[in-house]
Design an enzyme around this catalytic site. Structure first.
Site, PDB file in Angstrom:
ATOM      1  N   GLU B  49       0.872  -1.178   0.000  1.00 16.01           N
ATOM      2  CA  GLU B  49       0.000   0.000   0.000  1.00 16.01           C
ATOM      3  C   GLU B  49       0.901   1.218   0.000  1.00 16.01           C
ATOM      4  OE1 GLU B  49      -4.054  -1.649   2.225  1.00 16.01           O
ATOM      5  OE2 GLU B  49      -2.884  -0.087   3.196  1.00 16.01           O
ATOM      6  N   ASP B  60      -5.024  10.055   9.980  1.00 13.56           N
ATOM      7  CA  ASP B  60      -3.730   9.512  10.383  1.00 13.56           C
ATOM      8  C   ASP B  60      -3.219  10.084  11.688  1.00 13.56           C
ATOM      9  OD1 ASP B  60      -2.868   7.648   8.266  1.00 13.56           O
ATOM     10  OD2 ASP B  60      -3.200   9.399   6.988  1.00 13.56           O
TER      11      ASP B  60
END
Lengths: 406, 270
Positions: B49, B60
């Site tokens: 990824e 995040d």
């Protein structure tokens, strides 16, 4: 929807998915989708409940001090020598700005949803103070995210929040301003979504926030409409408000959208001038993109990275804008322009001296537009300016510019 | 068959689970990212990824935020990331690459142009973290005309009705977010993951990957016992944080920075 339909009173935005034309929507990580769905359903239920609005109106009257006056600024009008200027005095609200209209409404939502923890983002600190205030009143835990850059320039409001029992969390990522505070609040919400209510302070963010913040702030325009008719016997010709995220502007504009004869002007932060790139004027210079949960006009570079913004006022220092403003711009129902930091300071000083009203630096952007445009307009032209907040919080910033330390 | 489907089929035949490391492309620059991708494959990664940076990564935690800041400091753009995948493909034509990131850089490039470039560079799947299926129609319509897989997230908060809806929109694999919060946070609750995976599996035959909060070989092994794929991001990036953008690293030199991947691989295959 075509422009003519809007002008003929068929404006009905957002749609059920939160879209204002191509703008708005819900662009968040999956963890928050169910929370937004829950908020949307709860708000739909309460919106239809007269008891909810009765409680809202009661709080606005007895706690906030509404209705706020519509004040004819006679000396300002005479000095400018053109249009008649009226000030919608949101600075007289409890906590000193329009922000509290929204936090009162969202606090009622939080209570109805059984949430025990409040979070908020803030730029100038006005929304942070208004959130800390309603949290104190309801006895709820409150955490306010604020960029470290803004903590420096709005120290008075930081202290107010602390006095009210809120935990002010400094955000030192990115540009250390409002945008980064909002990032951090979204991260907190995803982590503590079960017990936490996120009070977004402006008409941005994922659906249903742009709609519900607008609905709560619309009290400004509803009152102004009635007051103007009462004072002058007719509707105003022009509405003016500063636009960062755009909540005070939408609050004033929204009830007038079907009134074709009423022009609406949103004034963005021109900073050091649009040509320098150092500003916060996405509607004047940006293009549509996706940030903080909605599609709207943004300031970004050719690779889609969000640009650092600059404004003398922390509350307008934001690279995006509420999606409904993007839609009103494309529909040509409202026009958006900008004034510079210098013009803003000049307006700040002038209103203070001529009317004895110290406006917030955010609000001073709207006044600066009036100073430029009112003299060109005839004396029977009526302008309503949203005097969205008081300037006490900005004493440090202005003193520093004038070479003084307080 | 797409590279992703082929990869899972092969692993299934071998009785193994997929290990999917996440890298922020351009951390600390794209040259090193390319070397890291090859080194990850050599150490047991099955799928990569590859995160394309965005200034405001709201899903995040601090580790990936810092990685994004480092990537942006070397002017990493989505275009540059796609070119890096092309260069990766010159040497590796089998390991699937999934692009992961936020929508604005994709909007800015344009959906059609992005999709064409992704296909041309050898990308296999696309996961846009702030684009739920409800808002994905325009992009997915373009993606579905190609061999690209459109991957979506399922979270612990996702209702059964939404799990079903999301699974219908998904191809390649379904990414289950193992905790409430941001990447790199908290501690895994294996029992809760197990229950939620059952909800996902009731709705799809696609492989299910689990990510967010998998920190070490032990948690990777535990997750691999119940999921089809283990995704590791922040814990890996912690070990490459000290890489210097001004230096050139050989794949051998990068080895010790990604030893976590080898440890996870060994634990998962044991």
């Amino acid at each position: 929807m075509s422009e003519s339909k809007v002008l003929h009173g068929e404006y009905n935005s957002p749609d059920e998915h939160g879209h204002f034309g191509p703008y708005g929507g819900i662009f968040v990580g999956e963890t928050l989708m169910p929370a937004l769905d829950e908020l949307n359903r709860k708000y739909a239920e309460l919106k239809a409940d007269p008891a909810f609005w009765a409680e809202f109106d009661y709080d606005l009257k007895h706690y906030v001090g509404r209705p706020s006056p519509l004040y004819f600024a006679e000396r300002l009008t005479n000095k400018l020598g053109g249009a008649r200027v009226f000030l919608k005095r949101e600075d007289l609200n409890h906590t000193g700005a329009h922000k509290v209209n929204n936090t009162i409404g969202q606090a009622l939502l939080a209570k109805a949803m059984g949430k025990t923890r409040i979070i908020a983002e803030t730029g100038a600190g006005q929304h942070g103070v208004a959130s800390a205030t309603v949290a104190a009143r309801l006895g709820l835990e409150c955490h306010v995210y604020m960029g470290v850059e803004d903590i420096k320039r709005q120290s008075a409001n930081v202290y107010r929040m602390k006095m009210l029992g809120a935990n002010v969390v400094g955000v030192d990522s990115g540009s250390c301003t409002l945008k980064d505070a909002m990032n951090e609040a979204l991260r907190d919400w995803a982590t503590n979504v079960d017990n936490t209510y996120y009070i977004i302070g402006t008409v941005a963010g994922p659906h249903p926030y742009p709609m519900l913040v607008r609905d709560f702030q619309s009290v400004i325009g509803r009152e102004a409409r009635e007051q103007c008719i009462e004072l002058t016997g007719r509707l105003p010709d022009t509405l003016v408000a500063c636009v960062g995220g755009g909540s005070n502007a939408i609050g004033l504009f929204y009830p007038f959208i079907p009134d074709e004869s009423v022009a609406m002007v949103g004034v963005e932060a021109g900073g050091h001038g649009l040509e320098t790139g150092e500003h916060a004027a996405p509607l004047c210079t940006g293009q549509p993109g996706v940030l903080h949960g909605n599609r709207t006009y943004l300031m970004n570079d050719e690779n889609g990275q969000i640009l650092d913004t600059h404004s003398i006022s922390a509350g307008l220092d934001y690279p995006g804008v509420g999606p409904e403003h993007s839609w009103l711009k494309d529909l040509h129902r409202a026009t958006y322009t900008s004034v510079t930091d210098d013009e803003t300071l000049e307006a700040f000083r002038m209103l203070t001296r001529v009317e004895g009203i110290i406006p917030a630096l955010e609000t001073s952007h709207a006044i600066a537009w009036v100073m430029k445009e009112a003299p060109k307009l005839p004396s029977d032209h009526i302008i309503i300016v949203n005097l969205s907040g008081r300037g006490d919080k900005d004493m440090h910033t202005v003193a520093e510019i004038e070479g003084m330390t307080l | 068959m797409s590279r992703i489907a082929g990869c899972f089929e092969q692993l299934k035949a071998q009785g193994r689970k997929a290990l999917i490391p996440f890298l922020t492309a351009g951390d600390p620059n794209l040259e090193t990212t390319l070397s890291l991708m090859h080194a990850l494959v050599a150490n047991g990664a099955d799928i990569i990824e590859l995160g394309f940076p965005f200034t405001d990564p709201t899903s995040d935690g601090p580790v990936i935020q810092r990685a994004v800041e480092r990537a942006l400091a070397t002017n990493t753009s989505l275009k540059g990331v796609l070119e890096t995948v092309s260069r990766f493909r010159e040497e590796d034509d089998t390991t699937p690459v999934v692009l992961m990131g936020y929508l604005n850089p994709v909007e800015c490039m344009g959906y059609q142009k992005f999709t064409d470039a992704a296909v041309a560079s050898g990308v296999d799947g696309v996961l846009i973290v702030d684009m739920p299926p409800e808002e994905s129609h325009d992009l997915e319509e373009i993606i579905h005309r190609t061999a690209l897989d459109g991957i979506f997230l399922v979270a612990p908060t996702t209702s059964d009705a939404r799990v079903s809806y999301i699974c219908k929109q998904s191809s390649g694999y379904v990414y289950y977010v193992s905790l409430k919060g941001v990447t790199g946070a908290g501690n895994l609750d294996i029992e809760s993951v197990k229950e939620n995976l059952a909800r996902v599996r009731a709705n799809t035959d696609l492989p299910v990957g689990v990510g967010f909060g998998i920190k070490d070989a032990t948690s990777a092994r535990l997750i691999s016992e119940i999921a089809d794929a283990v995704v590791v991001g922040s814990a890996l990036i912690n070990n490459i944080e000290e890489l210097d953008a001004s230096k050139h690293y050989s794949r051998e030199e990068l080895q010790r920075h990604i030893s976590l991947i080898k440890e996870m691989r060994d634990a998962m295959d044991a």
